[in-house]
Design an enzyme around this catalytic site. Structure first.
Site, mmCIF file in Angstrom:
data_model
loop_
_atom_site.group_PDB
_atom_site.id
_atom_site.type_symbol
_atom_site.label_atom_id
_atom_site.label_comp_id
_atom_site.label_asym_id
_atom_site.label_seq_id
_atom_site.Cartn_x
_atom_site.Cartn_y
_atom_site.Cartn_z
ATOM 1 N N ASP A 38 30.771 -19.261 -71.632
ATOM 2 C CA ASP A 38 29.389 -19.040 -71.183
ATOM 3 C C ASP A 38 28.529 -20.285 -71.353
ATOM 4 O O ASP A 38 27.696 -20.604 -70.512
ATOM 5 C CB ASP A 38 28.769 -17.890 -71.964
ATOM 6 C CG ASP A 38 29.467 -16.574 -71.651
ATOM 7 O OD1 ASP A 38 29.140 -15.563 -72.288
ATOM 8 O OD2 ASP A 38 30.335 -16.569 -70.759
ATOM 9 N N TYR A 45 29.093 -22.658 -68.627
ATOM 10 C CA TYR A 45 28.476 -22.105 -67.420
ATOM 11 C C TYR A 45 26.962 -22.397 -67.433
ATOM 12 O O TYR A 45 26.398 -22.889 -66.456
ATOM 13 C CB TYR A 45 28.735 -20.594 -67.385
ATOM 14 C CG TYR A 45 28.141 -19.888 -66.176
ATOM 15 C CD1 TYR A 45 26.844 -19.409 -66.211
ATOM 16 C CD2 TYR A 45 28.889 -19.707 -65.023
ATOM 17 C CE1 TYR A 45 26.289 -18.765 -65.113
ATOM 18 C CE2 TYR A 45 28.340 -19.067 -63.914
ATOM 19 C CZ TYR A 45 27.048 -18.602 -63.972
ATOM 20 O OH TYR A 45 26.512 -17.972 -62.886
ATOM 21 N N LEU A 88 16.807 -12.137 -67.621
ATOM 22 C CA LEU A 88 16.171 -12.574 -68.861
ATOM 23 C C LEU A 88 16.319 -14.080 -68.996
ATOM 24 O O LEU A 88 17.409 -14.609 -68.802
ATOM 25 C CB LEU A 88 16.898 -11.933 -70.046
ATOM 26 C CG LEU A 88 16.418 -10.589 -70.562
ATOM 27 C CD1 LEU A 88 17.356 -10.113 -71.660
ATOM 28 C CD2 LEU A 88 14.997 -10.688 -71.091
ATOM 29 N N LYS A 98 21.032 -8.207 -78.567
ATOM 30 C CA LYS A 98 21.438 -8.392 -77.166
ATOM 31 C C LYS A 98 22.918 -8.048 -77.060
ATOM 32 O O LYS A 98 23.795 -8.851 -77.418
ATOM 33 C CB LYS A 98 21.186 -9.830 -76.703
ATOM 34 C CG LYS A 98 21.454 -10.006 -75.224
ATOM 35 C CD LYS A 98 21.002 -11.362 -74.729
ATOM 36 C CE LYS A 98 21.173 -11.471 -73.224
ATOM 37 N NZ LYS A 98 22.562 -11.349 -72.798
ATOM 38 N N GLU A 152 23.013 -1.110 -71.430
ATOM 39 C CA GLU A 152 24.243 -1.892 -71.442
ATOM 40 C C GLU A 152 25.438 -0.979 -71.717
ATOM 41 O O GLU A 152 25.415 -0.198 -72.664
ATOM 42 C CB GLU A 152 24.115 -2.945 -72.557
ATOM 43 C CG GLU A 152 24.939 -4.174 -72.389
ATOM 44 C CD GLU A 152 24.348 -5.225 -71.449
ATOM 45 O OE1 GLU A 152 23.257 -4.986 -70.864
ATOM 46 O OE2 GLU A 152 24.989 -6.267 -71.288
ATOM 47 N N LYS A 156 10.685 -8.556 -76.713
ATOM 48 C CA LYS A 156 9.877 -8.060 -75.589
ATOM 49 C C LYS A 156 8.477 -7.763 -76.095
ATOM 50 O O LYS A 156 8.342 -7.041 -77.102
ATOM 51 C CB LYS A 156 10.484 -6.773 -75.017
ATOM 52 C CG LYS A 156 11.889 -6.941 -74.502
ATOM 53 C CD LYS A 156 12.527 -5.603 -74.154
ATOM 54 C CE LYS A 156 13.982 -5.825 -73.753
ATOM 55 N NZ LYS A 156 14.700 -4.558 -73.565
ATOM 56 N N CYS A 168 58.432 -36.383 -93.627
ATOM 57 C CA CYS A 168 59.599 -36.937 -94.321
ATOM 58 C C CYS A 168 60.777 -37.213 -93.398
ATOM 59 O O CYS A 168 61.778 -37.776 -93.828
ATOM 60 C CB CYS A 168 60.030 -36.006 -95.454
ATOM 61 S SG CYS A 168 60.828 -34.494 -94.890
ATOM 62 N N CYS A 172 60.450 -27.323 -92.344
ATOM 63 C CA CYS A 172 61.008 -28.615 -92.700
ATOM 64 C C CYS A 172 62.088 -28.351 -93.733
ATOM 65 O O CYS A 172 61.886 -27.620 -94.696
ATOM 66 C CB CYS A 172 59.924 -29.502 -93.295
ATOM 67 S SG CYS A 172 60.602 -30.918 -94.149
HETATM 68 O O1 D41 Z 1 21.141 -5.771 -74.902
HETATM 69 C C1 D41 Z 1 20.966 -6.332 -73.817
HETATM 70 N N1 D41 Z 1 21.981 -6.941 -73.247
HETATM 71 C C2 D41 Z 1 19.621 -6.334 -73.140
HETATM 72 C C3 D41 Z 1 19.542 -6.803 -71.852
HETATM 73 C C4 D41 Z 1 18.479 -5.849 -73.798
HETATM 74 N N2 D41 Z 1 18.530 -5.361 -75.073
HETATM 75 N N3 D41 Z 1 17.307 -5.864 -73.158
HETATM 76 C C5 D41 Z 1 17.181 -6.331 -71.887
HETATM 77 N N4 D41 Z 1 15.975 -6.306 -71.299
HETATM 78 C C6 D41 Z 1 15.832 -6.748 -70.070
HETATM 79 C C7 D41 Z 1 14.479 -6.721 -69.468
HETATM 80 C C8 D41 Z 1 13.463 -7.262 -70.399
HETATM 81 C C9 D41 Z 1 14.447 -7.488 -68.209
HETATM 82 C C10 D41 Z 1 14.145 -5.286 -69.168
HETATM 83 C C11 D41 Z 1 18.319 -6.821 -71.192
HETATM 84 C C12 D41 Z 1 18.105 -7.270 -69.873
HETATM 85 N N5 D41 Z 1 16.884 -7.230 -69.352
HETATM 86 C C13 D41 Z 1 19.157 -7.795 -69.001
HETATM 87 N N6 D41 Z 1 20.453 -7.543 -69.100
HETATM 88 C C14 D41 Z 1 21.045 -8.227 -68.115
HETATM 89 C C15 D41 Z 1 20.139 -8.902 -67.407
HETATM 90 C C16 D41 Z 1 18.932 -8.638 -67.950
#
Ligand code: D41
Length: 794
Positions: free
Chosen positions: A33, A36, A83, A126, A184, A301, A422, A437
Site C-alpha cells: 500500500d 501505491y 478519506l 480504521k 467495513e 471525524k 568454516c 553445518c
Molecule cells: O474503518 C474504516 N475503514 C472507516 C472507513 C471508518 N471507520 N470510517 C470511515 N469514514 C468514512 C467517511 C468519513 C467518508 C464517512 C471510512 C471511510 N469513509 C472510507 N472507507 C473507504 C473509503 C472511505
C-alpha cells in the site's frame, strides 16, 4: 530518472492501473500500500504541474477498479466519500506538531474555519477490510453493494445475506423508513486463522491476509462459498436517510446504529482537540496487535453534523474527516544478496541482505527467508525487487517478490554446498527442512552460539557475558570451548578489550581510564566464578546438546541424579524415561560418545565447575526400568510386548538369557518364532552388545537408586502362597524361607484366600483345586525367576 514528464506519467498510470487490477479485481496485490500511495502522490503532483497532460481516465480520477463482470452495477444514491490520509513525517523533529503535522493541519483548519477551540471528534479504528453500503427499507435489508469507485459499486446482496453480523431486520422501531448504513466488511483474525488451517488441510490456497479474505469472499459468485468463509461487519457512517430523524452528532448516530442491531467497533469514542486525537492514536496503536481485526490506522471525524456541513468537501473527500495511518508495515526494496547464517546447532538459514529501507519506523537491512524451501517457493533471486514486512516485534521477513521488476539474467538461487564460516559441508537431514553445518565445534559460528547459550540466564547464568564479548573472545581466539572461560583473568579481559578496540580502530578506553575501566573485567571474572556452582539441569542444558531443552535437562537430572549417570546411560535406557523419545535419547548418547565433548565436560569439572544438587538416581526408576521394557525396544523378530514380558519373566537378566540358550527358552514355553528371532538377534554382535550394555547400565542404575523403604517394599507383602509337588532346584523349606523373606505367608492348603500356588513336579489335588478356583499358578522356573529378580535367587 531522465524520463520526460509525459513518459513518467504514462509509466505511473500503467503501474497504478496494474496495481489496482491486482488489488481490487484479482484480490492478489502486487505492491505494498505504501508504494501505491507513493506512486499515486507522484502522479498527482506531476498532473498538477502539467495540467496539459491530465486525462479523464487517469487512476487519480477514480479509486478502485470497476465491477469484474459477475455482479450487477449499483449506483449509490449518495456517493460513498473517500478519506484523506495523514502519515507520520519521518524526517520531522520530535514535537507532536512536527511529527504529525498533517493531523495538526487538519485540526487547525477546522478550528479556524469554525472559530471554535478544541472541537470534539468522533474517533474510530480504521478497519482494514472492504467498504460497503447496506440499504434498509421499512426496517428490512433490501440491497448491499461494494463501495467500488464511490459512485458505482457491485450488487453483492446475496453474499451479504450470508454474513451473520449484518442484520436482515432492524431492531427497535424508531428507524427511518429508508436507511443506508455504511461500514467495513472484515474477516476477524481468528476466522482467518481457522480458514487457513482448513485450507492447508484440504489442499486449498490459503488467504494472503484477512483483508484479501474479506474482499475475495464477498466477491465470490457462489454465496455458499462466502458463507463458509466467515465474515464480519462494523458500521461507521450513514448514507441515504428518508422519513426519519437522526441525532445531530456522529457519535450519537453510531450509538443509535448499535441499538438498531449493527455491530460498531468497541474502540470508537470521542476526543477533544489535537492532543485528544494523538492520545487516541497512541492508545489504539498500543492495543493494535491484540484487537480481533486488522486495522491500518484510526479515523477522526468532526462529531457534529452542523460543523461537518460547514466544513464541506474537496472533490470526493470530506474536509471534516481524515484517516491517520500507522506507518506502513510493508515496503519494497532490493534483494542485494542471500547470506547463510549458521545457528548454535549448526542449522543453516538463508537470510536476505537488503538495500536498507524504513519499515514502520525502523531501518531494515536484513530479513529472514526461513529456509531453502521458502526461497524456492518465493523464487527469490539476487537483484529482485522484494516486499519486506515487519509486524510487531517479529523479525522482518521477505513476503513476496515483484516478478514484473526482475532484472534480466537473474538466476534461481541454490543452497551453497559448504558452510560460509568454516567451509565444512552443509548437509540436509532426512525429512528436515533445515540444512546443517557438519563442522560442529570447529565451526566458529557454532562456537560463538554455543558459548552464548552456555552463558545464558537459563543455563550457566554468567551475568554480563553477552554476545559482544563472546564475539571478541572467539574472534581473538582466546576462547574455543566453554571450559576456556574458566581460565580467563581480569588482565585477559582487559587485553581482549584493548585488542578488540585496536582491531575496530576505536580509542581504547582502557588506556584512557586506567583503573576504573578494569571494574567491568573484575565483575565478569566474578560472574564466571559464581557460575562454577550450578545445578545438574542447568549444566546439561548449557552444553547445548541438540534437542535438549530446559525441561528435558531437568527430567534427566531428576531421574538420573548425577552427571556420571547421564554420561554412561546408553540410548535405549534413556528411552525408558518419560518423555524421552528415540531422537532425544540418541542425541544425548551420541553427544557423550564424542571425545571432543567429553574433553570439554572433563575440563569444566577440572576447572572447578561443581554440580551442587547431584544425587542418586530416582527410586521411581524401578517403575520404569525392567528387562522386559528394555527388550521391547530392540528389534527382535517374533517378540512383541507379551513375548518380551514372558522372556524376562523366565530369564530376568541378559546373562541368564544367554546362558540358558535356545533349548531352555523353548522348555520355558517361549514360542518357536520368538526363539528363532532371539537367536538371530543375539548372533548379531552389535545388537547383542548393545542389549548387554543397556541391561548392565540399567542394573547399575537400579543398584544406585535408593532401596524403597522396607515396609512398603516387600513384593509379596500380604500374599498367601501354597507350595505343592516337588521342586528340583531347591527344597520346600528353602523355598518357603525365601518366599517368607519376601513378605509372603506360606500356607498348607488351598482356599479361596490363596493368592498363588507354586506347583512342582507331580502336583496333584492342590493343583486341581487351585485351577478350579482360578488361582494364579507358577511353575518352578517362574518361581526361580521371581526369586532371582527380588534378590532371593541362588
Ligand atoms: O474503518 C474504516 N475503514 C472507516 C472507513 C471508518 N471507520 N470510517 C470511515 N469514514 C468514512 C467517511 C468519513 C467518508 C464517512 C471510512 C471511510 N469513509 C472510507 N472507507 C473507504 C473509503 C472511505
Amino acid at each position: 530518472m531522465t524520463d520526460s514528464p509525459a513518459d513518467r506519467i504514462a509509466d505511473l498510470r500503467r503501474r497504478l492501473e496494474e496495481a489496482n487490477h491486482r488489488y481490487y479485481v484479482l484480490d492478489d496485490p502486487s505492491i505494498p500500500d505504501a508504494e501505491y500511495d507513493r506512486l499515486m502522490r507522484e502522479l498527482q503532483a506531476l498532473e498538477t504541474a502539467h495540467p496539459e497532460l491530465a486525462s479523464d481516465d487517469s487512476p487519480t480520477r477514480t479509486v478502485g477498479a470497476r465491477a469484474s463482470g459477475g455482479f450487477a452495477e449499483v449506483t449509490h444514491t449518495i456517493p460513498m466519500l473517500s478519506l484523506d490520509n495523514a502519515f507520520e513525517d519521518a524526517e520531522a523533529g520530535d514535537s507532536d506538531r512536527e511529527r504529525f503535522h498533517e493531523v495538526a493541519d487538519f485540526e487547525r483548519r477546522i478550528e479556524e474555519k469554525l472559530g471554535r477551540k478544541q472541537p470534539v471528534f468522533s474517533v474510530e479504528p480504521k478497519l482494514d477490510g472492504l467498504a460497503i453500503s447496506l440499504r434498509y427499507e421499512d426496517g428490512h435489508f433490501v440491497r448491499g453493494a461494494t463501495r467500488g469507485d464511490g459512485t458505482t459499486g457491485e450488487d453483492v446482496t446475496a453474499n451479504l445475506r450470508t454474513v451473520a453480523a449484518i442484520p436482515l431486520k432492524l431492531r427497535g422501531s424508531d428507524w427511518p423508513k429508508v436507511l443506508e448504513v455504511r461500514g467495513e466488511v472484515v474477516m476477524l483474525r481468528r476466522d482467518f486463522d481457522t480458514f487457513n488451517a482448513w485450507a492447508l488441510e484440504h489442499g486449498e490456497k490459503p488467504l494472503a491476509n484477512p483483508r484479501n479474505g474479506a474482499a475475495g469472499s464477498l466477491r465470490q459468485l457462489d454465496p455458499a462459498v462466502t458463507k463458509r468463509r466467515k465474515l464480519s461487519f462494523f458500521a461507521y457512517s450513514i448514507g441515504d436517510v428518508q422519513d426519519g430523524e437522526l441525532p445531530d452528532t456522529h457519535s450519537a448516530t453510531l450509538a443509535k446504529l448499535r441499538e438498531w442491531g449493527f455491530p460498531v467497533s468497541h474502540e470508537v469514542g470521542t476526543a477533544k482537540g489535537l492532543d485528544g486525537l494523538l492520545d487516541y492514536f497512541r492508545r489504539i496503536g498500543a492495543k493494535r496487535d491484540g484487537l480481533p481485526y486488522d486495522i491500518d490506522g484510526v479515523v477522526y471525524k468532526l462529531d457534529d453534523y452542523e460543523g461537518q456541513r460547514e466544513m464541506g468537501f474537496v472533490s470526493r473527500a470530506p474536509r471534516w474527516a481524515i484517516a491517520h495511518k500507522f506507518p506502513a508495515q510493508e515496503q519494497m526494496t532490493t534483494l542485494l544478496d542471500i547470506e547463510i547464517q549458521i545457528g548454535r546447532t549448526g542449522a543453516a538459514t538463508p537470510r536476505a541482505r537488503l538495500e536498507p529501507v524504513q519499515v514502520a519506523g525502523v531501518t531494515v537491512t536484513y530479513a529472514t527467508l526461513h529456509n531453502a524451501d521458502q526461497v524456492a517457493r518465493l523464487d527469490a533471486r539476487i537483484g529482485d525487487t522484494v516486499i519486506v514486512r515487519r509486524a510487531g516485534d517479529v523479525i522482518p521477513e521477505v513476503v513476496r517478490v515483484v516478478e514484473e521488476q526482475r532484472p534480466e539474467g537473474a538466476s534461481p538461487w541454490h543452497m551453497p554446498k559448504s558452510c560460509p564460516v568454516c567451509g565444512s559441508e552443509l548437509v540436509r537431514e532426512e525429512g528436515e527442512a533445515a540444512y546443517r553445518c557438519s563442522g560442529g565445534l570447529i565451526c566458529a559460528a557454532q562456537r560463538k552460539e554455543a558459548l552464548i547459550h552456555f552463558a545464558s540466564r537459563r543455563a550457566m547464568d554468567i551475568d554480563g557475558l553477552g554476545e559482544r564479548y563472546v564475539d571478541a573472545l572467539v574472534e581473538l581466539d582466546m576462547v574455543k570451548t566453554p571450559a576456556d572461560l574458566y581460565t580467563l583473568s581480569v588482565d585477559d579481559f582487559i587485553d581482549m578489550k584493548r585488542r578488540a578496540d585496536e582491531r575496530d580502530g576505536t580509542t581504547p578506553e582502557t588506556v584512557k581510564q586506567g583503573k576504573v575501566a578494569s571494574k567491568w573485567a573484575q565483575n565478569l571474572v566474578e560472574a564466571i566464578d559464581a557460575s562454577r556452582s550450578t545445578t545438574l539441569a542447568r549444566f546439561l542444558f548449557g552444553l547445548g546438546i541438540m534437542h535438549i531443552g530446559e525441561s528435558t535437562a531437568k527430567a534427566l537430572a531428576q531421574w538420573l541424579g548425577s552427571l556420571a549417570q547421564v554420561r554412561r546411560t546408553p540410548a535405549p535406557v534413556l528411552q525408558l524415561l518419560p518423555d524421552i523419545g528415540p531422537e532425544v535419547a540418541a542425541s544425548i548418547a551420541t553427544f557423550f560418545e564424542q571425545e571432543g565433548n567429553l574433553a570439554v565436560v572433563d575440563a569444566l569439572l577440572e576447572r572447578g565447575v561443581t554440580l551442587t544438587d547431584e544425587a542418586s538416581p530416582s527410586a521411581r526408576l524401578r517403575e520404569r526400568l525392567d528387562f522386559a521394557a528394555l527388550l521391547r525396544l530392540f528389534p527382535i523378530s517374533g517378540v512383541g510386548e507379551k513375548g518380551a514380558a514372558s522372556i524376562a519373566g523366565y530369564f530376568p537378566t541378559f546373562e541368564k538369557l544367554v546362558q540358558a540358550g535356545a533349548s531352555h527358552w523353548s522348555a520355558a514355553g517361549i514360542s518357536k518364532t520368538a526363539c528363532a528371532g532371539l537367536e538371530a538377534f543375539l548372533a548379531d554382535k552389535t545388537q547383542r552388545q548393545a542389549l548387554q550394555a543397556s541391561e548392565a547400565a540399567m542394573r547399575r542404575l537400579l543398584e544406585a537408586a535408593p532401596q524403597p523403604s522396607q515396609t512398603s517394599a516387600l513384593p509379596l507383602e500380604g500374599k498367601t502362597l501354597v507350595l505343592t509337588g516337588s521342586l528340583s532346584t531347591l527344597t520346600r523349606d528353602e523355598a518357603k524361607a525365601r518366599l517368607e523373606a519376601l513378605g509372603a505367608k506360606v500356607a498348607g492348603s488351598v482356599s479361596k484366600n490363596t493368592d498363588m500356588l507354586v506347583a512342582g513336579e507331580a502336583a496333584g489335588s492342590k493343583l486341581a483345586k487351585a485351577q478350579s478356583l482360578g488361582i494364579t499358578i507358577w511353575d518352578e522356573a517362574q518361581l526361580n525367576a521371581f526369586l532371582a529378580e527380588h534378590g532371593e535367587g541362588q
